[in-house]
Design a protein around this motif. Sequence first.
Motif, short mmCIF file in Angstrom:
data_model
loop_
_atom_site.label_atom_id
_atom_site.label_comp_id
_atom_site.label_asym_id
_atom_site.label_seq_id
_atom_site.Cartn_x
_atom_site.Cartn_y
_atom_site.Cartn_z
N ASN A 149 0.82 -1.21 0.00
CA ASN A 149 0.00 0.00 0.00
C ASN A 149 0.86 1.26 0.00
O ASN A 149 0.49 2.27 -0.61
N LEU A 207 1.75 1.74 -3.56
CA LEU A 207 0.60 2.21 -4.33
C LEU A 207 0.35 3.70 -4.11
O LEU A 207 0.11 4.45 -5.06
N VAL A 208 0.41 4.13 -2.87
CA VAL A 208 0.17 5.55 -2.57
C VAL A 208 1.27 6.41 -3.19
O VAL A 208 1.00 7.47 -3.76
N GLU A 266 2.77 5.82 -5.84
CA GLU A 266 2.53 5.83 -7.28
C GLU A 266 1.23 6.56 -7.64
O GLU A 266 0.80 6.56 -8.79
N GLY A 267 0.58 7.16 -6.63
CA GLY A 267 -0.64 7.90 -6.88
C GLY A 267 -1.86 7.03 -7.08
O GLY A 267 -2.84 7.46 -7.70
N ARG A 268 -1.82 5.82 -6.54
CA ARG A 268 -2.94 4.88 -6.69
C ARG A 268 -3.59 4.62 -5.34
O ARG A 268 -3.02 4.92 -4.28
N SER A 269 -4.77 4.05 -5.36
CA SER A 269 -5.52 3.79 -4.13
C SER A 269 -4.96 2.58 -3.40
O SER A 269 -4.54 1.60 -4.04
N SER A 270 -4.97 2.64 -2.09
CA SER A 270 -4.51 1.50 -1.30
C SER A 270 -5.57 0.39 -1.33
O SER A 270 -6.72 0.62 -1.69
N LEU A 271 -5.17 -0.80 -0.92
CA LEU A 271 -6.04 -1.96 -0.94
C LEU A 271 -6.34 -2.43 0.48
O LEU A 271 -5.46 -2.41 1.34
#
Length: 214
Positions: free
Chosen positions: A158, A161-162, A164-169
């Motif tokens: 996570n 992901l953060v 990389e500008g993406r939502s965490s899981l």
Amino acid sequence: MECSVIRLTHCQKDIFCFSVPEKCPSCGEELRGSRLLEAPVSLPSPLANGHKSSCCLLIAPAHDNHTREFDGTSDLHTGISSTKGVVYNYTRTGVRRDQSGWEQCISVPLVRPDMFHLLAQWDQYLDRFSEGPMWDPAWHRFDDDHHNCFSFCLCFINGILVAEGRSSLSRDSFTNTFILPKMRRVSKYTMLYQHIQVHQFYMVDRQQDTPVTS
């Protein structure tokens, strides 16, 4: 699981075995090259060598499982591999960096081959994350339910992901999307393998689904 599982087709059946038999176990006809509708196919094992799987989430039987096999009852252990195949995994004594012991495991790729910027920094991220106080036994105690090896892996994923500008899981979404499909495949493959060990063959009608899927 040291042998390769082979699938061959004869008399409208898919036959799974470790080596091509002299005679068809269904009809008894001799199996020559010209008697087979298709060439025998070797089924790929769903398990991988974690030390040759860069930037992956790895799942293996826990260290207290002395046979180190996926038997469906033993606890599982998770880790993250570096670009060099070193497996970082969180235990009661802190983060380990294993260079062996993960030769038979489930591998979930985390980085696409074209993500060069992330590949170049992966090991630095992994080192920095592993040295954080969250994973130091002097600051946080290992907990089987809430602060364990999977917590370590998911928190690292996570964080990436953060960054990389993406939502965490969430734990559930990651498990259901990435882990359970591979676990089901390992379970099917293991049952097939064990059946062949005992009975030499496993047969299913050609029209039916085969017991091992991608």
